[in-house]
Design a protein around this motif. Sequence first.
Motif, mmCIF file in Angstrom:
data_model
loop_
_atom_site.group_PDB
_atom_site.id
_atom_site.type_symbol
_atom_site.label_atom_id
_atom_site.label_comp_id
_atom_site.label_asym_id
_atom_site.label_seq_id
_atom_site.Cartn_x
_atom_site.Cartn_y
_atom_site.Cartn_z
ATOM 1 N N PHE A 449 0.782 -1.219 0.000
ATOM 2 C CA PHE A 449 0.000 0.000 0.000
ATOM 3 C C PHE A 449 0.813 1.267 0.000
ATOM 4 O O PHE A 449 1.949 1.332 0.411
ATOM 5 C CB PHE A 449 -1.088 -0.056 1.060
ATOM 6 N N ILE A 450 0.173 2.258 -0.594
ATOM 7 C CA ILE A 450 0.785 3.561 -0.745
ATOM 8 C C ILE A 450 -0.168 4.529 -0.057
ATOM 9 O O ILE A 450 -1.380 4.393 -0.165
ATOM 10 C CB ILE A 450 0.984 3.863 -2.234
ATOM 11 N N ASN A 451 0.382 5.455 0.722
ATOM 12 C CA ASN A 451 -0.458 6.207 1.645
ATOM 13 C C ASN A 451 -1.482 7.115 1.021
ATOM 14 O O ASN A 451 -2.553 7.281 1.532
ATOM 15 C CB ASN A 451 0.412 7.065 2.555
ATOM 16 N N ARG A 452 -1.116 7.755 -0.079
ATOM 17 C CA ARG A 452 -2.033 8.759 -0.544
ATOM 18 C C ARG A 452 -1.933 8.898 -2.040
ATOM 19 O O ARG A 452 -0.884 9.080 -2.597
ATOM 20 C CB ARG A 452 -1.672 10.092 0.118
ATOM 21 N N THR A 563 -4.555 2.005 -1.892
ATOM 22 C CA THR A 563 -4.338 3.171 -1.050
ATOM 23 C C THR A 563 -4.701 2.772 0.375
ATOM 24 O O THR A 563 -4.944 1.603 0.651
ATOM 25 C CB THR A 563 -5.238 4.320 -1.509
ATOM 26 N N GLN A 564 -4.781 3.755 1.273
ATOM 27 C CA GLN A 564 -5.017 3.374 2.668
ATOM 28 C C GLN A 564 -6.328 2.649 2.898
ATOM 29 O O GLN A 564 -6.511 2.063 3.940
ATOM 30 C CB GLN A 564 -4.901 4.567 3.618
ATOM 31 N N MET A 565 -7.230 2.672 1.918
ATOM 32 C CA MET A 565 -8.492 1.948 2.111
ATOM 33 C C MET A 565 -8.262 0.479 2.442
ATOM 34 O O MET A 565 -9.095 -0.140 3.059
ATOM 35 C CB MET A 565 -9.351 1.897 0.854
ATOM 36 N N ILE A 566 -7.170 -0.098 1.931
ATOM 37 C CA ILE A 566 -7.013 -1.538 2.101
ATOM 38 C C ILE A 566 -6.596 -1.921 3.507
ATOM 39 O O ILE A 566 -6.599 -3.087 3.845
ATOM 40 C CB ILE A 566 -6.032 -2.167 1.082
ATOM 41 N N VAL A 567 -6.224 -0.954 4.337
ATOM 42 C CA VAL A 567 -5.782 -1.356 5.669
ATOM 43 C C VAL A 567 -6.942 -1.480 6.647
ATOM 44 O O VAL A 567 -6.765 -1.847 7.786
ATOM 45 C CB VAL A 567 -4.692 -0.425 6.257
ATOM 46 N N LYS A 568 -8.147 -1.175 6.226
ATOM 47 C CA LYS A 568 -9.291 -1.212 7.132
ATOM 48 C C LYS A 568 -10.171 -2.438 6.905
ATOM 49 O O LYS A 568 -10.212 -2.979 5.821
ATOM 50 C CB LYS A 568 -10.153 0.027 6.902
ATOM 51 N N LEU A 581 4.937 1.244 0.615
ATOM 52 C CA LEU A 581 5.914 1.605 -0.408
ATOM 53 C C LEU A 581 6.617 2.926 -0.170
ATOM 54 O O LEU A 581 7.772 3.090 -0.489
ATOM 55 C CB LEU A 581 5.259 1.583 -1.777
ATOM 56 N N ALA A 582 5.921 3.904 0.370
ATOM 57 C CA ALA A 582 6.566 5.189 0.625
ATOM 58 C C ALA A 582 5.877 5.845 1.806
ATOM 59 O O ALA A 582 4.913 6.578 1.662
ATOM 60 C CB ALA A 582 6.492 6.086 -0.600
ATOM 61 N N ALA A 583 6.386 5.530 2.989
ATOM 62 C CA ALA A 583 5.799 6.083 4.204
ATOM 63 C C ALA A 583 5.875 7.604 4.187
ATOM 64 O O ALA A 583 5.067 8.281 4.802
ATOM 65 C CB ALA A 583 6.517 5.534 5.428
ATOM 66 N N ASP A 584 6.812 8.137 3.426
ATOM 67 C CA ASP A 584 7.036 9.586 3.395
ATOM 68 C C ASP A 584 5.864 10.368 2.836
ATOM 69 O O ASP A 584 5.699 11.536 3.129
ATOM 70 C CB ASP A 584 8.249 9.896 2.538
ATOM 71 N N LEU A 585 5.060 9.720 1.986
ATOM 72 C CA LEU A 585 3.983 10.466 1.355
ATOM 73 C C LEU A 585 3.033 11.035 2.383
ATOM 74 O O LEU A 585 2.501 12.116 2.216
ATOM 75 C CB LEU A 585 3.229 9.578 0.365
ATOM 76 N N SER A 586 2.787 10.315 3.482
ATOM 77 C CA SER A 586 1.920 10.899 4.504
ATOM 78 C C SER A 586 2.742 11.667 5.536
ATOM 79 O O SER A 586 2.264 12.636 6.114
ATOM 80 C CB SER A 586 1.054 9.831 5.168
ATOM 81 N N LEU A 587 3.991 11.260 5.733
ATOM 82 C CA LEU A 587 4.849 11.975 6.690
ATOM 83 C C LEU A 587 5.096 13.412 6.259
ATOM 84 O O LEU A 587 5.183 14.311 7.075
ATOM 85 C CB LEU A 587 6.219 11.292 6.768
ATOM 86 N N SER A 588 5.211 13.618 4.948
ATOM 87 C CA SER A 588 5.574 14.934 4.445
ATOM 88 C C SER A 588 4.371 15.809 4.156
ATOM 89 O O SER A 588 4.524 16.922 3.679
ATOM 90 C CB SER A 588 6.396 14.794 3.164
ATOM 91 N N ALA A 589 3.181 15.305 4.408
ATOM 92 C CA ALA A 589 2.007 16.145 4.203
ATOM 93 C C ALA A 589 2.114 17.326 5.156
ATOM 94 O O ALA A 589 2.419 17.158 6.322
ATOM 95 C CB ALA A 589 0.742 15.343 4.488
ATOM 96 N N GLY A 590 1.897 18.541 4.668
ATOM 97 C CA GLY A 590 2.085 19.719 5.494
ATOM 98 C C GLY A 590 0.952 19.943 6.468
ATOM 99 O O GLY A 590 0.158 20.862 6.310
ATOM 100 N N ASP A 591 0.863 19.102 7.466
ATOM 101 C CA ASP A 591 -0.304 19.079 8.328
ATOM 102 C C ASP A 591 0.163 18.649 9.704
ATOM 103 O O ASP A 591 0.955 17.724 9.819
ATOM 104 C CB ASP A 591 -1.264 18.051 7.736
ATOM 105 N N TYR A 592 -0.337 19.301 10.754
ATOM 106 C CA TYR A 592 0.194 18.956 12.072
ATOM 107 C C TYR A 592 -0.173 17.541 12.505
ATOM 108 O O TYR A 592 0.402 17.003 13.433
ATOM 109 C CB TYR A 592 -0.240 19.977 13.135
#
Length: 760
Positions: A449-452, A563-568, A581-592
């Motif tokens: 899965f890929i985060n976003r 996408t993240q739908m598959i983890v539920k 595949l790329a944990a960074d895609l959600s880590l780097s989202a500009g959101d607190y």
Amino acid sequence: MGRSGTLNRRIKLTRYADVIIDISHEKVDRPFQYRVPEHMQETLEVGTCVMVPFGRGNTLRRGYVTDITDKCAFDPQKIKELHSTVSDGVGVEDRQIRLARWIRRSYGGTMIQALKTVLPARRTVKKAEHKKVQLAVTREEGISLLGECQRKKQNARARLLEELLQEGELPYELVTGKLMVSPSVIRGLEGMGAVHVEVLQTFRNPVKQQAGSEADKALSGEQQEAVNRVIADYDGGEPGTYLLQGITGSGKTEVYIRLAQEMVSRGRQVIVLIPEIALTYQTLMRFYRRFGDRVSVLNSTLSAGERYDQCERAKCGEIDVIIGPRSALFVPFPRLGLILMDEEHEASYKSESTPKYHARETAVYLASLHGASVVLGSATPSMEAAYRAEKGIYRQLSLTKRLTGGTLPQVYTVDLREELKQGNRSIFSRKLQQLLADRLERRQQSMLFINRRGFAGFVSCRACGHVMKCPHCDVSLSEHRDGRLVCHYCGYETPSVRSCPSCGSKYISGFRAGTQQIEDRLRDMFPAMRILRMDADTTRTKDSHEQILAAFAAGEADVLVGTQMIVKGHDFPNVTLVGVLAADLSLSAGDYRAGERTFQLLTQAAGRAGRGRMPGEVVIQTYQPEHYAVTYAAAQDYRGFYQEEILYREMMGYPPAAHMLAVQIYAASEEQGGALACNLARRAEEYVDMSQPLERRMMIVGPAPAGIGKVNDIYRFVFYVKDRSYDRLIEVKDGLEAWMGAQQLRQVNLQFDFDPMNTL
Ligand code: ADP
Ligand code: ZN
Ligand code: ZN
């Protein structure tokens, strides 16, 4: 004194109240205006229940104030005067009004919007039928027919027969809903005489269904402790809010069911909130088996009429338990005893349209109106819930053991920078490639899965960095297989480019990490691999999401990419490998909340591996292997993550350490929107008390164009107000709302989002 008194009276404006007489949803749009009598001018509030003269005979009727203004919409000579106020009652309707009033106050918007959120739409269709599907042949005939369907690969027929052989009969909406059997399949079997669809017009005498058809399990010590605590507090007259923390498989659902049973046996009613995506057929059946016809399910496939019916049934006491997404909170139970909220950290509990209420806070308020309890369950509690449990505002309950067996998976974190240094340019690390090959050989399943999706598949120039964007929405376009570039907000399409429109370089190409690219690369690497893909493209039609999961569960593919739908939701006992595949895609989202969301996603993803008897392995690929959200998720250490994350929230004044109000401005013109945002932000500045020490002081951040600055040619601006006190933020909201109301601006829209879930 006397002089200024008369002066005051003379300049005081007469005030008028909009009153709705009948609170059926349809009529909520049409308030009637009344003059507010002198003695009520100061005290009357929006949401108050009043008596007003109505119609030609001026009979007194009950109504609710939805707005108060000083502008008279009619001839001031003819307008009638409001008669009196009525103190809050305890009836179902009174509670709904109080709930609406609280929602309006806490989240902004108009009283009408709040009422529409809380009140079920009045039914406009004929009374919905209650249908059941029953087995119409003997067991033996059923079994032989099942065998035949399986041979002919009639999967839907087989699925229905199999369940009916076990259950005898099933609610129709469950069959067409979560069991994913279409009405035409049911008709086919009915035509053969194999099943029978029973139509019930009344619910008063429910046929004896499967209620109690499942024997109660003996609870584990921890489960029993949790149940006892909640019930003892309730019986002792001290209902409260509980955080039930336990990993998947630790028996939370069983605790919910037992608590619901205890409440029902006390003549109380229960609301069970479960995010729709996480509500599986298996979970629903567990409730049906225990509560039979006394349980009902709300979901997005219900028509307004069916929804209304459910509410009527709830009101007159025909059901004890309602299961549904956040809107199930508004089912009008007269004797509510308990609200259960599963996966309380889910973002879908926050409404995305005004009023932007959060189901958790709303549940706690609703419970207080009834003297009911609230149980919040999660494996990875939201920072809000954990913080309050830590402060003793919520009572903590824990389930520490997994009842389903299975060991925790082995987690590998792969540094993608290292991979590149070693000359691996593939989107799969060598570790992941090796494990995928291994699973294929052993005929075990994997999930990738890929985060976003929004970030993946964008086209950028390696020479100058130019990114292809939608001219209307200011988001990256995604490259599709046929070469089109598509905007996922507004649907804008353009052919792919050969050279960079900015610098002319030929090195312009897609960031090849979208779900489709993953699928393509997998096919290149493993031609024999059977692959299913789940993302917004493949789940466009109704139920397609469930169908893909069902196909994967049935072993029809080796790998599920998504996408993240598959983890539920679903449990896949044959999955022994999960790759992120790329944990960074959600880590780097500009959101607190990026760290929190990444931790939750990684933990959930990891929890997907090794559910069955075989041990599981997890590969997390990232450019930031040392980030605490990654390291604590890899170690499955919730406490560790919480302690690090709360320091950051406290230092930065982010929720839950403080509160944050997003003021969102929508405008058709960029100039107007920008100017209005600056103006509003300046007004908000007036609420800052400079005598407060800096760390306690209110802060205004922005304004700026919103992360996605423009959608469908509407410009969006946002600024944030941060304060330790929620009530102070409400004051700011009230002030800005009142100011906007007085301006009567056209083509602009102001929205508020308290403690936003998403600030992108
Ligand atoms: P969660 O909601 O935390 O994922 P569940 O309540 O679904 O956990 O329980 C996980 C599994 O364990 C289910 O198959 C359930 O039937 C089983 N289970 C739960 N409680 C017990 C119990 N006390 N004894 C035996 N099995 C149980
Ligand atoms: Zn370029
Ligand atoms: Zn667009």
